[in-house]
Structure formats: C-alpha cells, structure tokens
Scaffold this active site. Structure first.
Site, PDB file in Angstrom:
ATOM      1  N   CYS A   1      -0.375   4.036   2.241  1.00 30.26           N
ATOM      2  CA  CYS A   1      -0.128   3.779   3.660  1.00 30.26           C
ATOM      3  C   CYS A   1       1.341   3.976   4.040  1.00 30.26           C
ATOM      4  CB  CYS A   1      -0.531   2.350   4.012  1.00 30.26           C
ATOM      5  SG  CYS A   1      -2.169   1.848   3.463  1.00 30.26           S
ATOM      6  N   ASP A   2       2.242   3.502   3.196  1.00 30.03           N
ATOM      7  CA  ASP A   2       3.643   3.402   3.601  1.00 30.03           C
ATOM      8  C   ASP A   2       4.627   4.206   2.748  1.00 30.03           C
ATOM      9  OD1 ASP A   2       2.882   1.496   5.567  1.00 30.03           O
ATOM     10  OD2 ASP A   2       2.818  -0.052   4.021  1.00 30.03           O
TER      11      ASP A   2
ATOM     12  N   CYS B   1       0.844  -1.192   0.000  1.00 26.10           N
ATOM     13  CA  CYS B   1       0.000   0.000   0.000  1.00 26.10           C
ATOM     14  C   CYS B   1       0.880   1.243   0.000  1.00 26.10           C
ATOM     15  CB  CYS B   1      -0.930  -0.005   1.208  1.00 26.10           C
ATOM     16  SG  CYS B   1      -1.932   1.487   1.359  1.00 26.10           S
TER      17      CYS B   1
END
Length: 303
Positions: free
Chosen positions: A130-131, A127
């Site tokens: 997300c990261d 992701c």
C-alpha cells in the site's frame, strides 16, 4: 451468512453457493483480506507465483460465478447470538440467518512504541504494497521475524535505496528459501538482536532508535519509514459477548469449526490455531461451510 471476505470467507461462499444455499457474504472493507496486500505469493497450490490482489480477484470471481451474493463495504453494527435466533444488523438491514460463519480474519499488531500514533501514516506503516511507493530512493526499515517481514522487506527494495530488517532475536521464523533471498539482496541489511524502541522526527519520521537485546545499548538510525510485521490481532470485537475466545481474542472452535454458539462457525485467521496460512484459511472455510450446511439441514429436519 458469511462475515468476512478473505480466503476463508471466499472458500465458504464457494461451497455454500455450490450447495445452493441462500447465502450472503458481508465484508466491511475491500474484498480479499490480508492476501490482497501480499505482493507475491509462491506457496499456494496451482500457482508458481501470483500477486495477492490477483489471487483475491480470482477467488471472488469464482464465488460470484457460482451464484454467491457478496456485499462489499457493508459495516455490521451489531450482532446478537443469544436465544433461538441469530441476528446480524448493518446500517440498512437486520438479518436473521440460520447459520453464521465468522471469517473476519486478523489485522496487523501496532508497533509498541511511544510515537506510533503520532507518525501513523507519516513514516509508520503496516502495508508495504500500500505505502512502499512513497519511499522511492529512501531508507526504510521492516520490524519482524516471520515470512511477512521477509517478503515485505524484499518488496520494499523495489523502491527504497536501503532496507533494514530489525529483528530482536538472532533467528527468523520464516521459510528458509525466503530468508536466503533476503540475505542475498544487496539492498537489505539485517540487524539481529535489535529492538525498535521509538521513532522520531518533526512532521514525518526521520530516525529510529533501536536497542541491542544483549547489552541494552541504544543507537539511532537515519531513515524515513518503519513497516511493522510483528503479528496480528483477531477481529473479534463484535462477537466477544457471545463467542468463546482465547485470552488474545482468537475464537475457539472444534475441528469442524463450530463455536460455543449453535449455528455459529469460525474459519481462517480469526480462529485459534497454530498455523495461519492462505491454505489453512481456505481449508477452514471449506469445513465451516460444509458443517454449516449440515447444521441447517438437520435443524430443518427436526422442526
């Protein structure tokens, strides 16, 4: 009962609420599904450009404003779809709905490399939204050949100094406009006919080993993260003892989203079909909810 809070689940909830059905949507994680992890969406009607999290919030707000009951972070422990009753059991309640719509979606396939587990969260990710921010001014790679890989590579250029796309073939399956944007991005380098073999490092990923799919030669690339976008796996483990699925685990339905079990429907990415898009998930959810309503009405009439 609707199981799953992505676009298919939200669409089902909206139609169920409008039909004044006594309904509940259960989601074991954050609402929105895979859509919430999309940085930018440009192919959903009515929005020239919208973030995945914003679109998910709009869908949730619309469903709740119509009276839909939604329970987030509620894990289902077991289901029983045999006999006359449908049973859905969570940690706190045992539900016996008249109809169930399975809209659990799919999750990213893990990269098939020896060190995947060792470096999960330490340079192996799925992701970018997300990261991605973890890799400011770093070199990273995206593995995959569809729209998701192209979109996430473009997104990662917001942080990374360089983004490789590792593509095992000499073509992409993504949209032409997205591919052109990626090809024209100076921060992105596409490695055609290359396959990710492994990642290595001490505590965190420090390099990737790739293999040329034409001559089988291997080489190393210095980088600090790889993001996998090689497809998805359906979330059907809960239902496999009752619901007919394909060899790859996707639920088999008819055109009205009916499964092999009476009163159980499936919608969205969890269902076996050729195209998996937000628009197709929403369409599935609509059909499943209308079919479920019809099933409930006819069942009550027959009693």
């Amino acid at each position: 009962m609707i199981i799953g809070g992505g676009p298919a689940g939200f669409s089902s909830a909206i139609y169920a609420a409008r039909a004044n059905l006594d309904m509940l949507l259960l989601e074991d994680k954050i609402l929105g599904g895979q859509v919430r992890n999309s940085y930018t969406i440009e192919n959903y009607p009515g929005f020239k450009k919208v973030s995945g999290s914003e679109l998910a919030d709009i869908m949730q707000d619309q469903a709740e404003s119509l009276g839909a009951k939604i329970d987030e972070f509620d894990v289902i422990e077991r289901v029983e779809f045999s006999g006359e009753e449908l049973i859905v059991e969570t940690g706190d309640y045992i539900y016996k709905p008249e109809a169930v719509i399975i809209a659990t979606g799919a999750s990213p396939k893990k990269l098939p490399i020896p060190n995947e587990e060792k470096f999960s969260g330490k340079g192996v990710h799925y992701c970018a939204v997300c990261d991605g921010a973890m890799y400011q001014d770093k070199v990273v790679a995206v593995v995959g050949g569809g729209n998701s890989a192209l979109e996430e590579a473009e997104f990662l250029t917001k942080f990374a100094s360089k983004v490789y796309i590792i593509r095992r073939y000499d073509y992409f399956k993504g949209e032409k406009a997205m591919l052109e944007a990626v090809e024209n991005n100076p921060k992105i380098e596409i490695l055609y006919n290359e396959d990710l073999v492994n990642v290595e490092g001490s505590n965190f990923v420090e390099k990737a080993i790739i293999r040329n799919t034409k001559d089988n030669t291997e080489r190393e690339i210095d980088l600090e993260a790889v993001f996998g976008y090689i497809g998805t796996e359906p979330k059907t483990e809960l239902f496999k003892d009752y619901i007919k699925t394909t060899k790859t685990g996707y639920i088999v339905t008819d055109e009205n989203m009916r499964t092999n079990v009476k009163g159980v429907f499936a919608a969205g990415d969890v269902r076996e079909k050729e195209f998996r898009q937000i628009t197709t998930a929403v369409a599935d959810g609509t059909i499943a909810s209308l079919a479920a309503e019809k099933y409930i009405v006819e069942k009550r009439r027959d009693k």
